[in-house]
Design an enzyme around this catalytic site. Structure first.
Site, PDB file in Angstrom:
ATOM      1  N   ARG A 176     -25.456 -21.733  47.796  1.00 59.41           N
ATOM      2  CA  ARG A 176     -24.612 -20.927  46.915  1.00 59.41           C
ATOM      3  C   ARG A 176     -25.247 -19.608  46.457  1.00 59.41           C
ATOM      4  O   ARG A 176     -25.474 -19.391  45.266  1.00 59.41           O
ATOM      5  CB  ARG A 176     -24.163 -21.760  45.705  1.00 59.41           C
ATOM      6  N   PRO A 177     -25.510 -18.701  47.403  1.00 60.81           N
ATOM      7  CA  PRO A 177     -26.042 -17.395  47.000  1.00 60.81           C
ATOM      8  C   PRO A 177     -24.987 -16.557  46.277  1.00 60.81           C
ATOM      9  O   PRO A 177     -23.802 -16.912  46.271  1.00 60.81           O
ATOM     10  CB  PRO A 177     -26.394 -16.743  48.345  1.00 60.81           C
TER      11      PRO A 177
ATOM     12  N   ARG B 208     -18.669 -32.407  32.375  1.00 58.56           N
ATOM     13  CA  ARG B 208     -18.591 -30.964  32.656  1.00 58.56           C
ATOM     14  C   ARG B 208     -17.163 -30.551  33.010  1.00 58.56           C
ATOM     15  O   ARG B 208     -16.800 -29.389  32.841  1.00 58.56           O
ATOM     16  CB  ARG B 208     -19.505 -30.603  33.829  1.00 58.56           C
TER      17      ARG B 208
ATOM     18  N   CYS C 257     -27.797 -25.451  44.287  1.00 58.76           N
ATOM     19  CA  CYS C 257     -27.381 -26.614  43.491  1.00 58.76           C
ATOM     20  C   CYS C 257     -27.087 -27.767  44.436  1.00 58.76           C
ATOM     21  O   CYS C 257     -27.232 -27.635  45.655  1.00 58.76           O
ATOM     22  CB  CYS C 257     -26.186 -26.285  42.613  1.00 58.76           C
TER      23      CYS C 257
ATOM     24  N   ARG D 221     -23.729 -22.399  37.034  1.00 60.39           N
ATOM     25  CA  ARG D 221     -23.739 -21.251  37.932  1.00 60.39           C
ATOM     26  C   ARG D 221     -22.716 -20.180  37.555  1.00 60.39           C
ATOM     27  O   ARG D 221     -22.921 -19.001  37.816  1.00 60.39           O
ATOM     28  CB  ARG D 221     -23.447 -21.708  39.356  1.00 60.39           C
TER      29      ARG D 221
ATOM     30  N   ILE E   9     -16.379 -25.332  53.120  1.00 61.38           N
ATOM     31  CA  ILE E   9     -16.748 -24.369  52.070  1.00 61.38           C
ATOM     32  C   ILE E   9     -18.223 -24.502  51.667  1.00 61.38           C
ATOM     33  O   ILE E   9     -18.936 -23.518  51.555  1.00 61.38           O
ATOM     34  CB  ILE E   9     -15.858 -24.539  50.806  1.00 61.38           C
TER      35      ILE E   9
ATOM     36  N   LYS F 154     -10.636 -25.533  33.811  1.00 60.20           N
ATOM     37  CA  LYS F 154     -12.036 -25.144  33.582  1.00 60.20           C
ATOM     38  C   LYS F 154     -12.374 -23.881  34.362  1.00 60.20           C
ATOM     39  O   LYS F 154     -12.948 -22.938  33.835  1.00 60.20           O
ATOM     40  CB  LYS F 154     -12.969 -26.291  34.007  1.00 60.20           C
ATOM     41  N   ASN F 155     -12.011 -23.883  35.647  1.00 60.31           N
ATOM     42  CA  ASN F 155     -12.441 -22.772  36.506  1.00 60.31           C
ATOM     43  C   ASN F 155     -11.644 -21.489  36.282  1.00 60.31           C
ATOM     44  O   ASN F 155     -12.045 -20.425  36.748  1.00 60.31           O
ATOM     45  CB  ASN F 155     -12.399 -23.188  37.983  1.00 60.31           C
TER      46      ASN F 155
ATOM     47  N   ASP G 168     -12.827 -28.925  46.043  1.00 68.08           N
ATOM     48  CA  ASP G 168     -13.062 -29.670  44.801  1.00 68.08           C
ATOM     49  C   ASP G 168     -12.278 -30.985  44.741  1.00 68.08           C
ATOM     50  O   ASP G 168     -12.406 -31.735  43.768  1.00 68.08           O
ATOM     51  CB  ASP G 168     -12.712 -28.807  43.577  1.00 68.08           C
TER      52      ASP G 168
HETATM   53  C1  EPZ Z   1     -15.725 -21.671  42.605  1.00 64.86           C
HETATM   54  O1  EPZ Z   1     -17.123 -21.552  42.829  1.00 64.86           O
HETATM   55  C2  EPZ Z   1     -15.526 -22.890  41.738  1.00 64.86           C
HETATM   56  N1  EPZ Z   1     -16.247 -22.704  40.490  1.00 64.86           N
HETATM   57  C3  EPZ Z   1     -16.019 -24.132  42.474  1.00 64.86           C
HETATM   58  O2  EPZ Z   1     -15.742 -25.271  41.677  1.00 64.86           O
HETATM   59  C4  EPZ Z   1     -15.251 -24.261  43.797  1.00 64.86           C
HETATM   60  O3  EPZ Z   1     -15.764 -25.352  44.532  1.00 64.86           O
HETATM   61  C5  EPZ Z   1     -15.413 -22.974  44.611  1.00 64.86           C
HETATM   62  O4  EPZ Z   1     -14.982 -21.821  43.821  1.00 64.86           O
HETATM   63  C6  EPZ Z   1     -14.607 -22.974  45.904  1.00 64.86           C
HETATM   64  O5  EPZ Z   1     -13.248 -23.189  45.610  1.00 64.86           O
HETATM   65  C7  EPZ Z   1     -15.709 -21.959  39.523  1.00 64.86           C
HETATM   66  O6  EPZ Z   1     -14.611 -21.415  39.646  1.00 64.86           O
HETATM   67  C8  EPZ Z   1     -16.471 -21.837  38.259  1.00 64.86           C
HETATM   68  P1  EPZ Z   1     -17.286 -19.305  46.086  1.00 64.86           P
HETATM   69  P2  EPZ Z   1     -17.740 -20.221  43.435  1.00 64.86           P
HETATM   70  O7  EPZ Z   1     -17.987 -18.068  45.636  1.00 64.86           O
HETATM   71  O8  EPZ Z   1     -17.021 -19.051  42.872  1.00 64.86           O
HETATM   72  C9  EPZ Z   1     -20.509 -18.841  49.606  1.00 64.86           C
HETATM   73  C10 EPZ Z   1     -16.191 -27.355  40.625  1.00 64.86           C
HETATM   74  O9  EPZ Z   1     -16.441 -28.528  41.033  1.00 64.86           O
HETATM   75  N2  EPZ Z   1     -20.892 -17.597  48.941  1.00 64.86           N
HETATM   76  O10 EPZ Z   1     -15.872 -19.200  46.540  1.00 64.86           O
HETATM   77  O11 EPZ Z   1     -19.212 -20.296  43.255  1.00 64.86           O
HETATM   78  C11 EPZ Z   1     -20.940 -20.058  48.783  1.00 64.86           C
HETATM   79  O12 EPZ Z   1     -22.298 -20.376  49.010  1.00 64.86           O
HETATM   80  C12 EPZ Z   1     -16.835 -26.143  41.275  1.00 64.86           C
HETATM   81  O13 EPZ Z   1     -15.437 -27.142  39.669  1.00 64.86           O
HETATM   82  C13 EPZ Z   1     -21.839 -16.782  49.509  1.00 64.86           C
HETATM   83  O14 EPZ Z   1     -22.372 -17.050  50.583  1.00 64.86           O
HETATM   84  O15 EPZ Z   1     -17.368 -20.420  44.957  1.00 64.86           O
HETATM   85  C14 EPZ Z   1     -19.973 -21.115  49.242  1.00 64.86           C
HETATM   86  O16 EPZ Z   1     -20.450 -21.712  50.419  1.00 64.86           O
HETATM   87  C15 EPZ Z   1     -17.881 -26.486  42.270  1.00 64.86           C
HETATM   88  N3  EPZ Z   1     -22.218 -15.642  48.834  1.00 64.86           N
HETATM   89  C16 EPZ Z   1     -18.697 -20.329  49.533  1.00 64.86           C
HETATM   90  O17 EPZ Z   1     -19.107 -18.958  49.677  1.00 64.86           O
HETATM   91  C17 EPZ Z   1     -21.655 -15.287  47.639  1.00 64.86           C
HETATM   92  O18 EPZ Z   1     -22.040 -14.231  47.084  1.00 64.86           O
HETATM   93  C18 EPZ Z   1     -17.635 -20.428  48.446  1.00 64.86           C
HETATM   94  O19 EPZ Z   1     -18.156 -19.975  47.217  1.00 64.86           O
HETATM   95  C19 EPZ Z   1     -20.676 -16.119  47.089  1.00 64.86           C
HETATM   96  C20 EPZ Z   1     -20.308 -17.270  47.741  1.00 64.86           C
END
Ligand code: EPZ
Length: 433
Positions: free
Chosen positions: A130-131, A411, A125, A101, A341, A22-23, A319
């Site tokens: 998650r900014p 999902r 969420c 998102r 994370i 999916k991701n 995850d």
């Molecule tokens: C991806 O989300 C995955 N989603 C998530 O899977 C997964 O948990 C996550 O990566 C971490 O491995 C998809 O690939 C669609 P991040 P993503 O940006 O890209 C902070 C699932 O269950 N952050 O690596 O949104 C953020 O708040 C989902 O399938 C900022 O602060 O994750 C978080 O604490 C849930 N500013 C951390 O970084 C930003 O601009 C990791 O987020 C971006 C992120």
């Protein structure tokens, strides 16, 4: 709303085919916005999030059709053809973005190809704030003019994005994907430093390279991209879903079963395999997959000293944190799970405790003291991975468990009940009347 009913206590035995990721699929679909020729994606899973992305791309003007017969490339599976030749709108509205998102992944491609994009801010969420500040700052460094107005990211790059050196303060998966896609059409070369190394990043880079992009270093913490004037169409097969794989590995382990997972690879989950082996669950490579054999008889997994901390890849994935916690709940001994994370990813804890688990949360860490058995109960959770951890707990528990809010599971898990039932689980979906 649909529910899932499980009668626990049955060891799983059999074969589970693992679907496409999916991701990986979501950013790959967004990549179709980068060129005016069709992108064909094979091994895409049939999931609610993939449908949400298809709806979003459809309103940008991408035309989609299912293609089945692509011979060797498709391995007989379903393929989706995405034709982005006519982009009719560069706006991603709130109603679509709030459902998922990952919609924010259209920002980089739209801005790079069309010179403008208006994308609703996703908002917080269930698992954290998650900014998307890292996505925005990176695009600004590439020359984009961005304003946040009335909940929308209004981005413009009338004179084309230009290459830049961008250092991420944290290896965000989504920011790496957005910036990598944007850089493929920017002027000059871009260096992305401290980027995410997840297999989904490598898969996206492979697809972009097949579309004519010049990218080096994907899978390391430094990616270099030479921008091109245009990309072309391609056919790409999506990698196996490592989180679906890990979830079923844990299902085999938690029930003391013997399961072979096909179409996947332990290389995607080294950290998880290591933790399970340490706990006495046998995880081995087999041809085209993974075999997991739980401790049979009354031999429960043993978790003393098997502490887990979630980390960016190649560390233990966030995850799979909830699923591993379900397993540890019924293991022998005690262990600590630390979530680094997301700030709010322990919503499954009170529900597991209602089933008899002994878990105490202190800030970002949870102390899990294994109990001999869990007992079935009606439960529910507010995100995908928390929900599936309750299904796993239900498989191990004595008696009946009803998992509510099944739409979260839809999902991210395709045919969850069918795959588990094929291995002997007593599990069924109760459809809402
Ligand atoms: C991806 O989300 C995955 N989603 C998530 O899977 C997964 O948990 C996550 O990566 C971490 O491995 C998809 O690939 C669609 P991040 P993503 O940006 O890209 C902070 C699932 O269950 N952050 O690596 O949104 C953020 O708040 C989902 O399938 C900022 O602060 O994750 C978080 O604490 C849930 N500013 C951390 O970084 C930003 O601009 C990791 O987020 C971006 C992120």
């Amino acid at each position: 709303m649909d529910k899932i009913r499980i009668k626990g206590g049955i060891a799983l035995n059999g074969v589970i085919p693992i679907g496409g990721s999916k991701n990986a699929g979501l950013p790959l679909m967004a990549a179709s916005l980068l060129c005016s020729e069709p992108l064909i994606l094979c091994n895409l899973p049939h999931l609610a999030d993939i449908t949400s992305m298809a709806n979003l791309l459809g309103q940008h003007g991408v035309e989609m059709s299912l293609a089945e017969d692509l011979g060797q490339v498709a391995n007989g599976g379903h393929c989706l053809k995405l034709d982005g030749s006519r982009i009719t709108s560069t706006e991603a509205p709130y109603d679509l973005v709030r459902k998922m998102r990952a919609s924010v992944l259209v920002l980089g491609p739209l801005l790079a190809r069309c010179g403008e994009a208006r994308v609703s801010l996703p908002g917080g969420c269930a698992i954290g704030a998650r900014p998307v500040d890292l996505h925005i700052k990176g695009l600004e460094q590439m020359g984009a003019e961005i304003e946040i107005e009335q909940g929308y990211i209004n981005a413009k790059a009338p004179r084309r994005l230009r290459g830049a050196e961008i250092v991420l303060p944290f290896p965000s998966v989504g920011a790496t994907e957005n910036l990598m896609m944007a850089a493929t059409l920017a002027e000059g070369h871009t260096v992305l430093v401290n980027v995410a190394r997840e297999p989904e990043i490598v898969d996206l880079a492979d697809c972009l390279i097949a579309m004519g992009a010049e990218i080096a270093g994907a899978g390391t913490d430094r990616i270099i991209i030479q921008g091109k004037d245009r990309l072309h169409g391609a056919t790409h097969r999506v990698i196996a879903d490592r989180i679906e794989t890990g979830t079923y590995m844990i299902a085999a382990g938690i029930t003391g079963g013997d399961v072979v997972l096909t179409g996947t690879s332990l290389k995607l989950l080294t950290a998880v395999g290591k933790v399970m082996n340490q706990a006495g669950i046998e995880v081995t490579d087999v041809e085209n997959g993974i075999r997991v054999r739980g401790s049979s008889g009354n031999g429960r997994p043993v978790i003393d000293g098997v502490d887990v901390m979630t980390e960016p890849f190649p560390g233990f994935p966030t995850d799979l944190q909830a699923q591993m916690m379900a397993l540890m709940s019924v293991a022998d001994g005690a262990a600590m799970i630390t979530e680094t994370i997301f700030e709010n990813r322990f919503m499954h804890v009170p529900e597991l405790c209602r089933m008899g688990a002994n878990i105490n949360v202190h800030g970002a860490s949870a102390m899990v003291r294994g109990v001999k058995r869990l007992t079935g109960a009606p439960v529910m959770a507010t995100d995908l991975r928390a929900s599936v951890s309750l299904v796993l707990a239900g498989l191990a528990a004595e008696g009946e468990t009803i998992v509510n809010r099944v739409y979260h599971l839809d999902r991210g898990y395709e045919r969850l009940e069918a795959k588990l039932a094929a291995c002997g689980a007593e599990i069924e979906r109760i459809r809402a009347s």
